[in-house]
Design a protein around this motif. Structure first.
Motif, PDB file in Angstrom:
ATOM      1  N   MET A 205      -4.457   8.000   5.551  1.00 41.12           N
ATOM      2  CA  MET A 205      -3.529   7.704   4.473  1.00 41.12           C
ATOM      3  C   MET A 205      -3.625   6.251   4.034  1.00 41.12           C
ATOM      4  O   MET A 205      -3.398   5.921   2.866  1.00 41.12           O
ATOM      5  CB  MET A 205      -2.104   8.046   4.888  1.00 41.12           C
ATOM      6  CG  MET A 205      -1.865   9.545   5.079  1.00 41.12           C
ATOM      7  SD  MET A 205      -2.401  10.555   3.657  1.00 41.12           S
ATOM      8  CE  MET A 205      -1.311   9.931   2.389  1.00 41.12           C
ATOM      9  N   ALA A 206      -3.968   5.363   4.966  1.00 39.44           N
ATOM     10  CA  ALA A 206      -4.154   3.961   4.599  1.00 39.44           C
ATOM     11  C   ALA A 206      -5.332   3.812   3.636  1.00 39.44           C
ATOM     12  O   ALA A 206      -5.250   3.110   2.611  1.00 39.44           O
ATOM     13  CB  ALA A 206      -4.365   3.106   5.843  1.00 39.44           C
ATOM     14  N   GLY A 207      -6.440   4.481   3.956  1.00 38.00           N
ATOM     15  CA  GLY A 207      -7.598   4.414   3.081  1.00 38.00           C
ATOM     16  C   GLY A 207      -7.320   5.028   1.728  1.00 38.00           C
ATOM     17  O   GLY A 207      -7.703   4.476   0.683  1.00 38.00           O
ATOM     18  N   PHE A 208      -6.657   6.169   1.724  1.00 33.82           N
ATOM     19  CA  PHE A 208      -6.324   6.821   0.460  1.00 33.82           C
ATOM     20  C   PHE A 208      -5.372   5.957  -0.362  1.00 33.82           C
ATOM     21  O   PHE A 208      -5.534   5.814  -1.584  1.00 33.82           O
ATOM     22  CB  PHE A 208      -5.704   8.191   0.715  1.00 33.82           C
ATOM     23  CG  PHE A 208      -5.137   8.825  -0.534  1.00 33.82           C
ATOM     24  CD1 PHE A 208      -5.986   9.329  -1.502  1.00 33.82           C
ATOM     25  CD2 PHE A 208      -3.763   8.878  -0.743  1.00 33.82           C
ATOM     26  CE1 PHE A 208      -5.472   9.890  -2.662  1.00 33.82           C
ATOM     27  CE2 PHE A 208      -3.243   9.436  -1.902  1.00 33.82           C
ATOM     28  CZ  PHE A 208      -4.106   9.940  -2.865  1.00 33.82           C
ATOM     29  N   SER A 209      -4.362   5.387   0.283  1.00 30.06           N
ATOM     30  CA  SER A 209      -3.384   4.557  -0.428  1.00 30.06           C
ATOM     31  C   SER A 209      -4.050   3.356  -1.086  1.00 30.06           C
ATOM     32  O   SER A 209      -3.693   2.974  -2.206  1.00 30.06           O
ATOM     33  CB  SER A 209      -2.284   4.083   0.530  1.00 30.06           C
ATOM     34  OG  SER A 209      -1.529   5.181   1.009  1.00 30.06           O
ATOM     35  N   ARG A 210      -5.013   2.762  -0.399  1.00 28.43           N
ATOM     36  CA  ARG A 210      -5.712   1.619  -0.987  1.00 28.43           C
ATOM     37  C   ARG A 210      -6.489   2.032  -2.243  1.00 28.43           C
ATOM     38  O   ARG A 210      -6.460   1.329  -3.252  1.00 28.43           O
ATOM     39  CB  ARG A 210      -6.664   0.996   0.029  1.00 28.43           C
ATOM     40  CG  ARG A 210      -5.977   0.197   1.121  1.00 28.43           C
ATOM     41  CD  ARG A 210      -6.972  -0.613   1.938  1.00 28.43           C
ATOM     42  NE  ARG A 210      -6.308  -1.209   3.092  1.00 28.43           N
ATOM     43  CZ  ARG A 210      -5.603  -2.346   3.043  1.00 28.43           C
ATOM     44  NH1 ARG A 210      -5.488  -2.988   1.881  1.00 28.43           N
ATOM     45  NH2 ARG A 210      -5.042  -2.830   4.131  1.00 28.43           N
ATOM     46  N   ARG A 211      -7.173   3.162  -2.162  1.00 28.62           N
ATOM     47  CA  ARG A 211      -7.957   3.611  -3.314  1.00 28.62           C
ATOM     48  C   ARG A 211      -7.051   3.990  -4.481  1.00 28.62           C
ATOM     49  O   ARG A 211      -7.300   3.598  -5.624  1.00 28.62           O
ATOM     50  CB  ARG A 211      -8.847   4.785  -2.923  1.00 28.62           C
ATOM     51  CG  ARG A 211      -9.974   4.431  -1.958  1.00 28.62           C
ATOM     52  CD  ARG A 211     -10.994   5.560  -1.868  1.00 28.62           C
ATOM     53  NE  ARG A 211     -10.398   6.822  -1.428  1.00 28.62           N
ATOM     54  CZ  ARG A 211     -10.207   7.163  -0.165  1.00 28.62           C
ATOM     55  NH1 ARG A 211     -10.553   6.324   0.801  1.00 28.62           N
ATOM     56  NH2 ARG A 211      -9.690   8.334   0.153  1.00 28.62           N
TER      57      ARG A 211
ATOM     58  N   GLY B   8      -3.825   3.170  -4.937  1.00 31.56           N
ATOM     59  CA  GLY B   8      -3.037   2.029  -5.380  1.00 31.56           C
ATOM     60  C   GLY B   8      -3.829   1.078  -6.253  1.00 31.56           C
ATOM     61  O   GLY B   8      -3.293   0.485  -7.196  1.00 31.56           O
ATOM     62  N   ARG B   9      -5.123   0.920  -5.941  1.00 32.67           N
ATOM     63  CA  ARG B   9      -5.961   0.055  -6.780  1.00 32.67           C
ATOM     64  C   ARG B   9      -5.994   0.559  -8.214  1.00 32.67           C
ATOM     65  O   ARG B   9      -6.018  -0.241  -9.177  1.00 32.67           O
ATOM     66  CB  ARG B   9      -7.391   0.004  -6.210  1.00 32.67           C
ATOM     67  CG  ARG B   9      -8.389  -0.791  -7.057  1.00 32.67           C
ATOM     68  CD  ARG B   9      -7.968  -2.229  -7.156  1.00 32.67           C
ATOM     69  NE  ARG B   9      -8.809  -3.031  -8.036  1.00 32.67           N
ATOM     70  CZ  ARG B   9      -8.667  -3.107  -9.352  1.00 32.67           C
ATOM     71  NH1 ARG B   9      -7.722  -2.398  -9.971  1.00 32.67           N
ATOM     72  NH2 ARG B   9      -9.442  -3.891 -10.069  1.00 32.67           N
ATOM     73  N   LEU B  10      -5.985   1.858  -8.392  1.00 32.82           N
ATOM     74  CA  LEU B  10      -5.999   2.428  -9.737  1.00 32.82           C
ATOM     75  C   LEU B  10      -4.638   2.347 -10.404  1.00 32.82           C
ATOM     76  O   LEU B  10      -4.519   1.906 -11.548  1.00 32.82           O
ATOM     77  CB  LEU B  10      -6.465   3.887  -9.666  1.00 32.82           C
ATOM     78  CG  LEU B  10      -7.902   4.123  -9.196  1.00 32.82           C
ATOM     79  CD1 LEU B  10      -8.166   5.615  -9.034  1.00 32.82           C
ATOM     80  CD2 LEU B  10      -8.894   3.512 -10.174  1.00 32.82           C
TER      81      LEU B  10
ATOM     82  N   GLU C 136       2.027  -3.429   1.480  1.00 31.20           N
ATOM     83  CA  GLU C 136       2.233  -2.292   0.588  1.00 31.20           C
ATOM     84  C   GLU C 136       1.612  -1.028   1.176  1.00 31.20           C
ATOM     85  O   GLU C 136       2.229   0.051   1.139  1.00 31.20           O
ATOM     86  CB  GLU C 136       1.628  -2.595  -0.782  1.00 31.20           C
ATOM     87  CG  GLU C 136       2.383  -3.646  -1.569  1.00 31.20           C
ATOM     88  CD  GLU C 136       1.653  -4.066  -2.830  1.00 31.20           C
ATOM     89  OE1 GLU C 136       2.327  -4.339  -3.832  1.00 31.20           O
ATOM     90  OE2 GLU C 136       0.402  -4.119  -2.803  1.00 31.20           O
ATOM     91  N   VAL C 137       0.413  -1.152   1.711  1.00 28.43           N
ATOM     92  CA  VAL C 137      -0.240   0.006   2.315  1.00 28.43           C
ATOM     93  C   VAL C 137       0.611   0.562   3.443  1.00 28.43           C
ATOM     94  O   VAL C 137       0.767   1.783   3.588  1.00 28.43           O
ATOM     95  CB  VAL C 137      -1.642  -0.371   2.826  1.00 28.43           C
ATOM     96  CG1 VAL C 137      -2.235   0.770   3.654  1.00 28.43           C
ATOM     97  CG2 VAL C 137      -2.568  -0.696   1.663  1.00 28.43           C
TER      98      VAL C 137
ATOM     99  N   LYS D 111       3.562  13.109  -1.918  1.00 26.71           N
ATOM    100  CA  LYS D 111       4.656  12.140  -1.863  1.00 26.71           C
ATOM    101  C   LYS D 111       4.151  10.732  -2.165  1.00 26.71           C
ATOM    102  O   LYS D 111       4.773   9.979  -2.926  1.00 26.71           O
ATOM    103  CB  LYS D 111       5.323  12.175  -0.492  1.00 26.71           C
ATOM    104  CG  LYS D 111       6.528  11.239  -0.359  1.00 26.71           C
ATOM    105  CD  LYS D 111       7.120  11.283   1.041  1.00 26.71           C
ATOM    106  CE  LYS D 111       7.747  12.631   1.326  1.00 26.71           C
ATOM    107  NZ  LYS D 111       8.449  12.636   2.642  1.00 26.71           N
ATOM    108  N   VAL D 112       3.013  10.376  -1.612  1.00 27.79           N
ATOM    109  CA  VAL D 112       2.445   9.041  -1.843  1.00 27.79           C
ATOM    110  C   VAL D 112       2.064   8.866  -3.310  1.00 27.79           C
ATOM    111  O   VAL D 112       2.382   7.845  -3.936  1.00 27.79           O
ATOM    112  CB  VAL D 112       1.224   8.816  -0.933  1.00 27.79           C
ATOM    113  CG1 VAL D 112       0.457   7.566  -1.356  1.00 27.79           C
ATOM    114  CG2 VAL D 112       1.668   8.702   0.525  1.00 27.79           C
ATOM    115  N   ILE D 113       1.389   9.849  -3.873  1.00 29.68           N
ATOM    116  CA  ILE D 113       0.948   9.752  -5.269  1.00 29.68           C
ATOM    117  C   ILE D 113       2.144   9.663  -6.208  1.00 29.68           C
ATOM    118  O   ILE D 113       2.174   8.832  -7.124  1.00 29.68           O
ATOM    119  CB  ILE D 113       0.065  10.956  -5.632  1.00 29.68           C
ATOM    120  CG1 ILE D 113      -1.243  10.915  -4.845  1.00 29.68           C
ATOM    121  CG2 ILE D 113      -0.234  10.974  -7.130  1.00 29.68           C
ATOM    122  CD1 ILE D 113      -2.074  12.183  -4.970  1.00 29.68           C
TER     123      ILE D 113
END
Length: 604
Positions: free
Chosen positions: A177-183, A185-187, A197-198, A216-218
């Motif tokens: 989820m950390a990796g996904f959140s970074r990708r 969130g960058r967008l 934030e992550v 939920k994150v998206i």
């Protein structure tokens, strides 16, 4: 001190998506009224949920310093920018064009996100720019929440897509989820995510990497103030009141929203991430690339549509079936779509001239018809344009330039030419002349309107009556720029005479057209004019058209009314326009100005 008012509604949206609302110092109005909130300073790296409660600092962006603008409350995305941004983010995140295509109907039809208000600082009577609308209503916030929830569920509904989004991240759910959140969130946030934030988004996932956790994150990111607001703080150097450069990511965001109304693409984002965008040569190359890209056409059309106030043209078929209108229109029957087709014809001219390195001045002299539909082509007496080949030329000598196009000269469903409205259109929209408010003078009610009178004669008798307060403005300023276009009827057709009719459509008489007038514009001697072409030449000779462009483009660019200390910027843009610079380069030039690239530090 004005304050932006978004936090409470967005906090509610986040909370509904699984975010932490925290302690709020706010109150939300009912219905679609604005949300009021006590705001606090925003700082980079803050918990994104706390950002929502402390989103906007002190000044509302009206503060201004010579050479740059105050870093006050952030500008929100317009509805157009919101749709384009979400569409591009979904496309970049998932690679699914079909899913990205569902964004617009979700925002407009399902969530029913309301349109922005067209704000004109000069008048409440005329349309302006949606970029000047800084309010966020509870209706908009609710639509944003519903959009986020709907799209997040759609993105994570496909198990194969979820697997691709997570990548080969192993069994550690938090790491995944950390990796996904970074990708992601960058967008969404148009900049790299901080570790803090992550951590918040990883916590929101609850130690899971299920579709529900990803949804939920998206959704939380989509409804976050970091997405919906364009936060600009500038680089760390510099003290209070000093002009400092924007960061590379803030600059990339400014450029993409200026020219494309959406998030940075991969090329621009990469230049921001590696810092090369701050290199003047790289920056200039990116400005040129964005301005020349096909994606710049739609925002360009929106700017010119707002500047020319094309939205003020009402439906042209509203009086079909009325005896007087039908007699006036004859065999021509305007459609419900004629109004929009006429507006698009004007904008197609803008796009055509700009794409061929044409200048601003050519808009007042071009004689091509860009009518793509039979109804507008019939008004021009030209063939329908296919949108690809060389457009046909007007056959009528009177038809020349911007002011004689149906979208500019027609009066909706009226059967009369309304010369006062036409005069004000030229003076207010195209030359930015200052006109006083209408005088409340009833003495002209005694005007003699008996007999068979042309529209010009009736207008003169009412507005140019000796001894009234109306005569000053109308005789010297407004009426001449209406009378000179009397060669065009209310539908925009060229005519040689005016047929005067009663309310039942019966002909009372036919009289010759009189277009001769003495027109006055600030900065140039009064001149006798008798045709649309001569009137447009007067406008060009006065320099008012180029100055009006510069003033309006400054408003469009910075999302606020122009001020006295914008004089240097506006004059520089005016000079460049007056030199005949092509439209694309002219519009790109503002991004090369220090005012675009810098911001003033202010204390909250």
């Amino acid at each position: 001190m004005n304050k932006l008012v978004w936090a409470a509604a967005l906090a509610a949206a986040l909370a509904a998506c699984g975010g932490s609302g925290g302690d709020e110092s706010s109150s939300t109005s009912g219905g679609s009224g604005p949300v009021n909130v006590v705001t606090m300073p925003y700082s980079r790296g803050m918990d994104p949920h706390a950002q929502v409660q402390a989103v906007a600092a002190a000044e509302s962006g009206n503060s201004h310093f010579p050479g740059c603008h105050a870093a006050g409350a952030p500008r929100r995305l317009t509805r157009t920018q919101l749709i384009a941004s979400l569409t591009d983010v979904v496309q970049q995140l998932t690679g699914d064009a079909a899913l990205a295509a569902t964004v617009e109907p979700t925002v407009l039809d399902q969530a029913q996100f309301p349109p922005d208000t067209l704000v004109d600082p000069d008048s409440t009577r005329h349309t302006g720019y949606e970029r000047l609308d800084t309010a966020l209503t509870s209706r908009q916030a609710g639509a944003l929440h519903q959009t986020a929830e709907t799209l997040a569920k759609a993105i994570t509904a496909d198990s194969a897509r979820v697997t691709r989004l997570l990548g080969n991240c192993g069994s550690d759910a938090n790491a995944c989820m950390a990796g996904f959140s970074r990708r992601a969130g960058r967008l969404f946030f148009r900049r790299p995510m901080t570790d803090a934030e992550v951590a918040v988004y990883v916590a929101a996932a609850g130690g899971e990497k299920t579709p529900e956790a990803m949804s939920k994150v998206i959704a939380t990111m989509m409804a976050s103030a970091s997405f919906y607001l364009r936060v600009e703080l500038g680089q760390a150097s510099g003290g209070d009141g000093q002009c400092v450069p924007l960061t590379a990511h803030e600059l990339a965001s400014r450029l993409s929203y200026q020219f494309w109304d959406t998030v940075p693409d991969a090329t621009l984002a990469a230049a921001a991430d590696d810092g090369s965008l701050l290199d003047p040569a790289v920056y200039q190359a990116q400005v040129a690339r964005l301005a020349a890209d096909a994606r710049a056409d739609a925002p360009t059309r929106r700017f010119f549509s707002r500047w020319f106030k094309l939205e003020e043209l009402v439906a042209m078929n509203g009086k079909v079936g009325n005896a007087k209108f039908d007699a006036f229109a004859g065999s021509y029957k305007p459609l419900s779509t004629t109004r929009d087709a006429a507006i698009n014809e004007v904008l197609d001219m803008v796009s055509y001239v700009a794409s061929r390195d044409g200048s601003l001045q050519q808009l007042l002299t071009d004689r091509h018809s860009f009518a793509r539909t039979a109804d507008v082509a019939a008004l021009y007496n030209t063939p329908v344009w296919d949108g690809k080949s060389t457009p046909p030329l007007f056959a009528e000598a009177d038809r020349v330039g911007l002011t004689t196009r149906i979208g500019m000269i027609a009066n909706g469903s009226s059967d009369t030419t309304l010369p006062i409205r036409r005069g004000i259109r030229v003076l207010n929209a195209l030359t930015c002349q200052t006109l006083p408010p209408p005088a409340m003078d009833q003495s002209n009610a005694k005007a003699d309107l008996t007999g068979v009178l042309t529209t010009r004669q009736r207008t003169e008798r009412v507005t140019q009556m000796e001894g009234t307060s109306c005569i000053g403005c109308h005789q010297a300023q407004i009426n001449p720029f209406g009378f000179v276009f009397e060669r065009f009827d209310a539908l925009g057709r060229v005519r040689q005479t005016e047929v005067v009719r009663d309310d039942n459509g019966n002909t009372l008489g036919e009289k010759p057209i009189d277009t001769a007038a003495v027109a006055t514009l600030a900065g140039i001697a009064a001149r006798s004019v008798a045709s649309a072409g001569e009137a447009q030449q007067l406008i060009l000779d006065s320099g008012a058209f180029e100055k009006c462009f510069a003033r309006n483009y400054a408003r469009y660019t910075f999302g606020r009314p122009d001020k006295a200390d914008d004089a240097e910027l506006i004059e520089a843009m005016r000079q460049q326009a007056a030199s005949g610079t092509n439209i694309r380069r002219l519009m790109a030039a503002v991004a090369l100005r220090k005012e675009f690239q810098m911001i003033a530090k202010v204390s909250p």
